[in-house]
Design an enzyme around this catalytic site. Structure first.
Site, PDB file in Angstrom:
ATOM      1  N   ASP A   1     -45.550  41.711  71.421  1.00 27.27           N
ATOM      2  CA  ASP A   1     -44.117  41.977  71.423  1.00 27.27           C
ATOM      3  C   ASP A   1     -43.369  40.810  70.767  1.00 27.27           C
ATOM      4  O   ASP A   1     -43.989  39.817  70.371  1.00 27.27           O
ATOM      5  CB  ASP A   1     -43.630  42.267  72.848  1.00 27.27           C
ATOM      6  CG  ASP A   1     -43.721  41.073  73.772  1.00 27.27           C
ATOM      7  OD1 ASP A   1     -44.389  40.088  73.424  1.00 27.27           O
ATOM      8  OD2 ASP A   1     -43.119  41.113  74.865  1.00 27.27           O
TER       9      ASP A   1
ATOM     10  N   ASP B   1     -41.589  38.203  71.580  1.00 26.08           N
ATOM     11  CA  ASP B   1     -41.715  36.811  72.019  1.00 26.08           C
ATOM     12  C   ASP B   1     -43.148  36.431  72.366  1.00 26.08           C
ATOM     13  O   ASP B   1     -43.408  35.335  72.858  1.00 26.08           O
ATOM     14  CB  ASP B   1     -40.778  36.512  73.183  1.00 26.08           C
ATOM     15  CG  ASP B   1     -41.153  37.239  74.466  1.00 26.08           C
ATOM     16  OD1 ASP B   1     -41.659  38.382  74.363  1.00 26.08           O
ATOM     17  OD2 ASP B   1     -40.943  36.684  75.551  1.00 26.08           O
TER      18      ASP B   1
ATOM     19  N   ASP C   1     -45.435  37.446  74.610  1.00 27.19           N
ATOM     20  CA  ASP C   1     -46.034  37.329  75.937  1.00 27.19           C
ATOM     21  C   ASP C   1     -46.853  38.571  76.306  1.00 27.19           C
ATOM     22  O   ASP C   1     -47.805  38.483  77.061  1.00 27.19           O
ATOM     23  CB  ASP C   1     -44.990  36.993  77.013  1.00 27.19           C
ATOM     24  CG  ASP C   1     -43.863  38.006  77.114  1.00 27.19           C
ATOM     25  OD1 ASP C   1     -43.854  38.992  76.361  1.00 27.19           O
ATOM     26  OD2 ASP C   1     -42.975  37.785  77.967  1.00 27.19           O
TER      27      ASP C   1
ATOM     28  N   SER D   1     -37.551  39.924  74.986  1.00 32.12           N
ATOM     29  CA  SER D   1     -38.893  40.496  75.038  1.00 32.12           C
ATOM     30  C   SER D   1     -38.985  41.722  74.126  1.00 32.12           C
ATOM     31  O   SER D   1     -38.754  41.623  72.935  1.00 32.12           O
ATOM     32  CB  SER D   1     -39.267  40.826  76.482  1.00 32.12           C
ATOM     33  OG  SER D   1     -40.612  41.200  76.593  1.00 32.12           O
TER      34      SER D   1
END
Length: 575
Positions: free
Chosen positions: A301, A303, A305, A149
């Protein structure tokens, strides 16, 4: 330095022929030159937290490497085969832009295939929400995404998804962890069966994009979409693979990407932290927005999400919204759309978490839907969807800059959330309003809620002990008064109890146990403390509120609430 016998036992195991020569040489190097790092690498096993397993990459049981991830995957393979004995098992795997993510993803694919499991592996990095979508789209039994993340560059991680596209929750998580713990490293099967590994890309991309547009767009006129001027940055992450595509498919033509941050890069060279929760991360995007006079700014961010959002205030200045604000804006818009369509009949719900704004409860009450509140992490919102099939999920989120639109993706989804925010902004602009003005009017209608978060970093073995001690003191010695307001209720999610300090009555909490404490004050203020499940931090969440009769009263009310938060923090000695 003197190492504990249990740590030495682990180190000696990693110096056997089970582990490759490179791993053994790195351990020997640390034994000679970095004994402190050696202890940090082996003093515990990496654990699953609120967002899967995350850790620093390197050798050792407390690090992300081919052996710790191989052991996870072997254990998961064994569990899947036991859980679905009569079915050909399928899993999907995705990864983000971090260092070693692609090679670690292939290791994971190899282990699954070595266990006779069909693997669908993305051919290149993809957003985490697309993995959640792909699990259901491809009728898989599980999914894995390699990501840490928004953690620093030296981190990576391993998130596990189940058949519904949501992350692991009880009882599966505990059962799988037990299987993993019982495994020996020598039992990991690393020899790939390449015939069982299928690479996926364009077909799933297109299905995900079409699904996102179907779920997150709401009758906005073509001209309104074309008139919205958007600034967007992927912060060197994976959202660049899908956000521009989805916005174009929905009809947004004026999308201005921050060029310096467009290319995926696991070093995240232009930011201190690739976290849209941090204002610094959006500095370049805000500068571009001011240069071109954009209406709205988005940052994601690594990734994809989480999303950060900035909009223009009543003076025309770009300001950053926090996660609670974006959550209530999107939730209220969805509720209003469902209400106008005549689709609300008492069999719908929105989702939130215990550390997020209580304003979500006010929205649910106003629109006569249920608000289900779970522990921190979107896996609990996804679990609500699975556990209550008789109820239709509208949308929901949490304060940590995440949102989920409908149930096609069962995790926080910056791709869908960005499209939804564009719809809100485009429609507001077309009628002469703005996102910020809509938020101010919500404060008049539902109450003015103000939230604040403090994260205190405590690294390593000593830091973990300090965090433990802070929670123990708050749990064992709850204060009776904060900032002149009596504490009327303490919820202890680790013990599963809620204690009324006025009557001394105790009630049982119905949610799973977690190391979280919440204080409720008599003026409606709320203070929550919890150690992070994915970072070496302890977090304190503050929520205060008041009422306003008109938007003109908001500046004065905001100053009052800011002072209240400041005083609470000072009294708790957290500054």
């Amino acid at each position: 330095m003197q190492l504990e016998p249990s740590i030495l036992d682990k180190i000696n195991e990693w110096l056997t022929l089970i582990f490759d020569t490179e791993t053994q040489n790195q351990i020997k190097e640390m034994m000679t030159n970095a004994p402190q790092n050696l202890e940090e690498s082996f003093y515990k096993n990496l654990e699953f937290g609120t967002g899967g397993m995350r850790g620093i990459m390197g050798v050792g049981t407390n690090r992300i490497n081919k052996y710790t991830l191989g052991k996870n995957t072997q254990g998961l393979s064994d569990y899947l085969k036991k859980s679905f004995p009569e079915e050909p098992i399928k899993v999907a795997i995705a990864y983000d832009c971090r260092h070693n993510s692609n090679t670690l993803a292939k290791v994971v694919a190899d282990v699954f295939s070595a266990n006779g499991i069909q693997v669908y592996l993305f051919s290149d990095m993809r957003p985490t929400p697309e993995l959640s979508f792909a699990v259901k789209h491809l009728n898989c039994h599980a999914g894995i995404v390699l990501t840490a993340s928004h953690n620093p560059p030296e981190y990576n991680g391993y998130k596990v998804y189940w058949q519904d596209g949501g992350q692991l929750v009880p009882p599966q998580d505990g059962e799988i962890i037990q299987v993993i713990e019982d495994l020996k490293y020598s039992e990991i099967r690393f020899e790939a069966n390449e015939k069982l590994i299928t690479y996926i890309d364009e077909a799933v991309d297109e299905a995900f994009a079409l699904s996102t547009v179907a779920n997150a767009s709401f009758n906005t006129s073509s001209s309104a979409r074309q008139q919205l001027k958007i600034t967007y940055t992927s912060l060197h992450g994976t959202s660049i693979k899908m956000v521009p595509r989805v916005l174009a498919k929905a009809g947004y033509t004026d999308v201005n990407i921050v060029p310096e941050q467009e290319q995926p890069d696991g070093n995240f060279p232009t930011v201190v932290s690739p976290n849209p929760e941090e204002p610094e991360a959006l500095t370049m995007a805000l500068a571009l927005a001011d240069k071109i006079n954009a209406d709205i700014v988005f940052g994601t961010d690594p990734d994809s999400d989480r999303l950060g959002v900035a909009v223009r205030n009543t003076e025309g200045k770009m300001i950053l919204l926090n996660g609670n604000q974006t959550m209530v804006i999107m939730t209220q818009y969805l509720l209003n759309q469902w209400h106008k369509a005549g689709k609300i009949n008492g069999k719908q719900f929105i989702g939130s978490t215990i550390v997020s704004t209580p304003m979500m409860l006010e929205l649910a009450s106003a629109y006569e839907v249920e608000c289900k509140v779970g522990l921190t992490g979107f896996k609990w919102i996804a679990k609500f969807i699975k556990d209550f099939p008789e109820l239709k999920f509208i949308g929901g989120g949490e304060e940590s800059f995440g949102f989920m639109v409908g149930d096609a993706v069962r995790d926080k989804d910056a791709v869908g959330a960005i499209l939804l925010m564009c719809e809100i902004a485009a429609q507001a602009k077309e009628k002469g309003s703005s996102v910020y003005q809509e938020l101010l009017e919500m404060y008049v209608d539902f109450g003015f809620y103000k939230e604040h978060l403090i994260s205190i970093t405590k690294k390593g073995i000593e830091g973990a002990e300090q965090i433990k001690q802070m929670m123990t003191e708050m749990r064992d010695k709850p204060v009776a008064e904060i900032n002149g307001q009596r504490v009327i209720m303490v919820e202890d999610y680790q013990n599963g109890t809620a204690k009324n300090l006025l009557t001394q009555e105790m009630e049982s909490l119905t949610v799973p146990k977690s190391n979280v404490l919440i204080y409720y004050l008599e003026d409606g203020s709320k203070i929550c403390a919890r150690p992070s499940g994915t970072e070496p931090k302890i977090k304190f969440y503050f929520s205060v509120n008041t009422t306003v009769e008109s938007t003109d009263e908001i500046p004065e009310a905001e100053a009052y609430l800011n002072t209240k938060i400041k005083n609470i923090i000072s009294e708790m000695q957290l500054n």
